[in-house]
Enzyme design. Structure first.
Site, short mmCIF file in Angstrom:
data_model
loop_
_atom_site.label_atom_id
_atom_site.label_comp_id
_atom_site.label_asym_id
_atom_site.label_seq_id
_atom_site.Cartn_x
_atom_site.Cartn_y
_atom_site.Cartn_z
N PRO A 110 0.83 -1.21 0.00
CA PRO A 110 0.00 0.00 0.00
C PRO A 110 0.86 1.26 0.00
CG PRO A 110 -0.86 -1.58 1.57
CD PRO A 110 0.45 -2.13 1.09
N CYS A 111 0.44 2.25 -0.79
CA CYS A 111 1.26 3.46 -0.94
C CYS A 111 0.68 4.67 -0.23
CB CYS A 111 1.43 3.79 -2.43
SG CYS A 111 -0.12 4.28 -3.25
N GLN A 112 -0.49 4.53 0.41
CA GLN A 112 -1.16 5.71 0.97
C GLN A 112 -0.29 6.46 1.97
OE1 GLN A 112 -2.50 2.79 0.55
NE2 GLN A 112 -4.57 2.91 -0.26
N MET B 167 2.73 7.12 1.65
CA MET B 167 3.74 7.91 0.94
C MET B 167 3.15 8.77 -0.17
SD MET B 167 6.60 4.95 0.37
CE MET B 167 5.73 3.43 0.64
N SER B 168 1.96 8.42 -0.63
CA SER B 168 1.39 9.05 -1.81
C SER B 168 1.18 10.55 -1.64
CB SER B 168 0.04 8.40 -2.14
OG SER B 168 -0.61 9.08 -3.19
#
Length: 379
Positions: free
Chosen positions: A81-83, A85-86
């Site tokens: 999951p990238c949330q 860092m996004s």
């Protein structure tokens, strides 16, 4: 070397895997924590063993490792999951989701696959995580843990638009080859960009369905039903998105490529006329002459980041200049700009908001296809 056997971690609904079978890559095992996503994945990839569970749980992770070894897995793909860092997320300093890469690394070290693909947002390159008593960058952590056993690609930043995907979407991708193998795995040569016009410009125009009801919709858009039927003749997924009239009206007065927040009269406003505070890419129409902007998980909402159809200029009966398709992209259009197969078997039970979120979080399928093709060509 023959067929590759793979395992997919943080598998979402399997967007990255859409062309794997075509490349003679058999994903034997997949892991996803969310029950609905795991169910979606299993419905699409019936021959894959989907393990629905939390990879941070030692029992779950150990079972994945055991099965991967038993099934002779030689390829691993992980898309944590990238949330955390996004650019579209909160980006907390030490978001726990950023640590999930460590569990993927643990699986890699125990399974020892020949090839590994690790994907995330570009911010991964400058994001720090806790490593024992240290705080280090994620790339440094990955190389410390795997550098003795694997060779890495030289450049890790890649744009989906450079590989036949009509969407910008920049990603950070590490390509690893075990050091006892002779292959060099880098990104393939870039391809010609595909504009949004080339991708979806020939699809039937659609009027939005208004939340105020069908009667109100037909009053504002007399051709709504005709257009809706024309859209469904193309695909059951090319149907009118639903929006409130006030937002639709703002977008009808917004030119292609522009944001409604800059309109002189029909701008996003509260009931008392106070302008809504918004980012310059909110309430923005896409451009025809370039690839689609990056699709986000909130792509079904007009107020989200640059997700409104480009539209076409026309004049109403009063001679006003207006723009058609005051709506977000349809799911069918999302399939196109995400480069998913147009006959991808989306389960009938999946709700629109769920499908949109899953697509918004997925890596474009053709990007992965082209990267894997570069490897398959060698082996």
């Amino acid at each position: 070397m023959g067929k590759l056997n793979g395992i997919s971690l943080f598998a979402n609904v399997g967007i990255a895997e859409a062309y794997m079978e075509e490349l003679d890559i058999e994903i034997k095992i997949a892991n996803e924590i969310d029950e609905d996503r795991a169910r979606f994945y299993q419905d699409v990839y019936k021959d894959t063993h989907m393990v629905c569970g939390d990879i941070t749980d030692d029992n779950v992770r150990n079972s994945l490792v055991k099965e991967a070894i038993e099934k002779k897995v030689d390829f691993l793909i992980a898309t944590p999951p990238c949330q955390g860092m996004s650019e579209a997320g909160l980006r907390l300093k030490y978001d726990s989701r950023n640590q999930l890469i460590t569990y993927a690394i643990d699986v890699i070290k125990k399974v020892k696959p020949k090839f590994v693909l690790l994907e995330n947002v570009p911010k991964q390159l400058t994001t720090r995580i806790k490593y024992g008593e240290e705080i280090i960058l994620i790339p440094e952590y990955i190389k410390r843990e795997l550098g003795d056993s694997y060779r890495f690609n030289k450049n890790t930043l890649v744009m989906a638009k450079d590989y036949g995907v009509p969407q910008l979407r920049e990603r950070s991708i590490f390509l690893l080859v075990r050091k006892d193998l002779p292959y060099i795995w880098e990104f393939p040569e870039k391809q010609r960009e595909i504009t949004l016009y080339e991708a979806i410009g020939d699809l039937p125009s659609l009027d939005p369905k208004l939340r105020e009801g069908l009667e109100f919709t037909l009053k504002k858009f007399p051709d709504y039903e005709r257009k809706r039927k024309e859209g469904l003749e193309v695909s059951k997924w090319h149907y009118p998105p639903t929006h409130s009239w006030k937002q639709v009206e703002w977008m009808m007065h917004t030119p292609t490529g522009k944001s409604a927040i800059y309109n002189e009269v029909f701008y996003p406003q509260k009931v008392d006329g106070t302008p809504v505070k918004a980012h310059h890419n909110h309430y923005r129409r896409l451009k025809w002459d370039m690839p689609c902007r990056t699709i986000t998980q909130n792509n079904g909402v007009i107020s989200s980041l640059a997700c409104v159809h480009p539209g076409r200029l026309y004049q109403n009966e009063l001679g006003e200049d207006l723009y058609s398709d005051a709506r977000v992209l349809t799911i069918y259009e999302l399939l196109i700009v995400t480069s998913l197969p147009l006959d991808w078997p989306i389960p009938d039970w999946a709700r629109e908001t769920f499908i949109r979120k899953a697509i918004g979080e997925g890596i474009p399928s053709k990007l992965i296809k082209e990267i894997m093709t570069e490897l398959i060509r060698q082996i």
